[in-house]
Design a protein around this motif. Structure first.
Motif, PDB file in Angstrom:
ATOM      1  N   ASN A   1       0.839  -1.198   0.000  1.00 47.95           N
ATOM      2  CA  ASN A   1       0.000   0.000   0.000  1.00 47.95           C
ATOM      3  C   ASN A   1       0.876   1.251   0.000  1.00 47.95           C
ATOM      4  O   ASN A   1       2.103   1.181   0.176  1.00 47.95           O
ATOM      5  CB  ASN A   1      -0.975   0.019   1.175  1.00 47.95           C
ATOM      6  N   ILE A   2       0.234   2.388  -0.196  1.00 46.36           N
ATOM      7  CA  ILE A   2       0.963   3.655  -0.338  1.00 46.36           C
ATOM      8  C   ILE A   2       1.737   4.006   0.928  1.00 46.36           C
ATOM      9  O   ILE A   2       2.887   4.458   0.867  1.00 46.36           O
ATOM     10  CB  ILE A   2      -0.020   4.784  -0.697  1.00 46.36           C
TER      11      ILE A   2
ATOM     12  N   LEU B   1       8.592   6.132  -1.757  1.00 48.95           N
ATOM     13  CA  LEU B   1       7.781   7.273  -2.178  1.00 48.95           C
ATOM     14  C   LEU B   1       8.042   8.473  -1.273  1.00 48.95           C
ATOM     15  O   LEU B   1       8.173   8.346  -0.054  1.00 48.95           O
ATOM     16  CB  LEU B   1       6.290   6.927  -2.111  1.00 48.95           C
ATOM     17  N   THR B   2       8.102   9.657  -1.888  1.00 45.43           N
ATOM     18  CA  THR B   2       8.157  10.889  -1.093  1.00 45.43           C
ATOM     19  C   THR B   2       6.751  11.235  -0.628  1.00 45.43           C
ATOM     20  O   THR B   2       5.758  10.695  -1.126  1.00 45.43           O
ATOM     21  CB  THR B   2       8.716  12.054  -1.924  1.00 45.43           C
ATOM     22  N   GLU B   3       6.647  12.164   0.322  1.00 46.02           N
ATOM     23  CA  GLU B   3       5.328  12.540   0.826  1.00 46.02           C
ATOM     24  C   GLU B   3       4.489  13.184  -0.275  1.00 46.02           C
ATOM     25  O   GLU B   3       3.272  12.986  -0.344  1.00 46.02           O
ATOM     26  CB  GLU B   3       5.472  13.496   2.015  1.00 46.02           C
ATOM     27  N   THR B   4       5.145  13.934  -1.160  1.00 46.67           N
ATOM     28  CA  THR B   4       4.427  14.550  -2.285  1.00 46.67           C
ATOM     29  C   THR B   4       3.862  13.479  -3.205  1.00 46.67           C
ATOM     30  O   THR B   4       2.720  13.569  -3.669  1.00 46.67           O
ATOM     31  CB  THR B   4       5.367  15.469  -3.085  1.00 46.67           C
ATOM     32  N   GLU B   5       4.648  12.454  -3.477  1.00 48.07           N
ATOM     33  CA  GLU B   5       4.179  11.357  -4.331  1.00 48.07           C
ATOM     34  C   GLU B   5       3.028  10.602  -3.670  1.00 48.07           C
ATOM     35  O   GLU B   5       2.069  10.199  -4.338  1.00 48.07           O
ATOM     36  CB  GLU B   5       5.345  10.406  -4.631  1.00 48.07           C
TER      37      GLU B   5
ATOM     38  N   THR C   1      -0.102  12.624  -4.142  1.00 50.45           N
ATOM     39  CA  THR C   1      -0.587  12.529  -5.516  1.00 50.45           C
ATOM     40  C   THR C   1      -1.368  11.232  -5.723  1.00 50.45           C
ATOM     41  O   THR C   1      -2.446  11.218  -6.324  1.00 50.45           O
ATOM     42  CB  THR C   1       0.594  12.594  -6.502  1.00 50.45           C
ATOM     43  N   LEU C   2      -0.831  10.137  -5.212  1.00 48.51           N
ATOM     44  CA  LEU C   2      -1.483   8.844  -5.360  1.00 48.51           C
ATOM     45  C   LEU C   2      -2.779   8.778  -4.549  1.00 48.51           C
ATOM     46  O   LEU C   2      -3.780   8.228  -5.008  1.00 48.51           O
ATOM     47  CB  LEU C   2      -0.542   7.721  -4.930  1.00 48.51           C
TER      48      LEU C   2
ATOM     49  N   ASP D   1     -10.144  10.458  -6.438  1.00 48.34           N
ATOM     50  CA  ASP D   1     -10.833  10.849  -7.673  1.00 48.34           C
ATOM     51  C   ASP D   1     -11.458   9.639  -8.349  1.00 48.34           C
ATOM     52  O   ASP D   1     -12.573   9.705  -8.874  1.00 48.34           O
ATOM     53  CB  ASP D   1      -9.853  11.524  -8.640  1.00 48.34           C
ATOM     54  N   ASP D   2     -10.717   8.541  -8.338  1.00 54.62           N
ATOM     55  CA  ASP D   2     -11.226   7.327  -8.971  1.00 54.62           C
ATOM     56  C   ASP D   2     -12.467   6.815  -8.237  1.00 54.62           C
ATOM     57  O   ASP D   2     -13.435   6.371  -8.853  1.00 54.62           O
ATOM     58  CB  ASP D   2     -10.130   6.258  -8.962  1.00 54.62           C
TER      59      ASP D   2
END
Length: 284
Positions: A56-57, A63-67, A70-71, A77-78
């Protein structure tokens, strides 16, 4: 996708070595050691995967916190699009005749790849390679050249942005190579050449088909289930091909009838590929 022929290139010699050199070790037969030796890498990689891959994310350390943000937003949205919209798009996809045309083409290509994978050692043995270890080394040749050929043909397809004719011609070439095997069954060199041509051309049909399918489903939120639907139908060839060839071999005593069946299926798959006019290829 080249992982499949590369696995065959490595697995052939390893199989021959395990069955011939380990027979009798610890009281186990060669075929028993074959299962142990070839299962060990998968078991070890499974353990490594458990500790190294995140599911999971939040747990993905790379991953950076910004990435991550984004995810997370993409997933929100999905979700907001709603299940009803996804279901409607999936129903539309499933009702599309081209989806079944892709599934049929994939089915025939899978039949061809399984025919080669299952029966290549037997074909080599019939052609005169009697030693298990020798069969293992010879089987590495078609697989190794297939891995290179897949990349070269797919790069050519990318440069021209053309999939249909590349896939169809490859399937036809594979069909011709398989159809000639019974005629040259006792010539080891000719058999090896034909098996190599068949391996290159049959294996490359699959990435070419998926490139075409990816173009076709691009932009649809139902792309993932649609591709899974095509994959599920096509992979039935993994059951049909070994079963049909084994049954025909039992009836006739040779692989010839099974090879001719695979020839016919590949030719039909090539025709189906030519009928798939998708996106930029519609004018080709």
């Amino acid at each position: 996708m080249t992982g499949f022929p590369i696995a065959g290139m490595i697995g052939g010699p390893v199989s021959g070595w395990a069955m011939s050199r380990l027979a009798g070790v610890a009281g186990l037969a060669g075929w028993q050691w074959l299962y142990i030796v070839e299962a060990a890498p998968a078991v070890l990689l499974g353990i490594v995967t458990w500790f190294t891959l995140s599911d999971n994310i939040e747990r993905a350390k790379w991953l950076t916190e910004t990435e991550r943000d984004t995810l997370r937003q993409a997933l929100r949205d999905d979700a907001q699009e709603g299940n009803a919209e996804h279901a409607g798009q999936l129903r539309q996809v499933i009702a599309d005749p081209k989806v079944y045309l892709m599934s049929f083409a994939y089915f025939t290509f899978i039949c061809g790849t399984y025919a080669l994978s299952f029966w290549l050692p037997r074909v080599l043995k019939s052609a005169g390679a009697t030693s298990v270890e020798r069969i293992g080394w010879l089987s590495a040749i078609p697989y190794g050249i297939a891995a290179i050929g897949m990349v070269l043909i797919c790069r050519h397809s990318d440069r021209l942005l053309e999939r249909r004719w590349h896939g169809a011609l490859a399937a036809f070439a594979g069909a011709i190579a398989l159809s000639l095997l019974p005629l040259l069954a006792h010539d080891l060199t000719a058999t090896l050449v034909l098996l190599t041509i068949a391996a290159v051309t049959v294996f490359v049909t699959i990435p070419l088909l998926w490139s075409l399918a990816s173009d076709y489903f691009a932009g649809s939120s139902a792309a993932a289930p649609a591709i899974a639907f095509v994959n599920s139908l096509g992979l039935l060839g993994g059951f049909a091909s070994p079963f049909a060839m084994g049954w025909l071999k039992t009836l006739s005593g040779t692989l010839n009838s099974g090879l001719y069946l695979m020839t016919a299926l590949l030719a039909l798959g090539a025709c189906a590929m030519l009928c798939l006019r998708v996106g930029r290829q519609a004018s080709r």
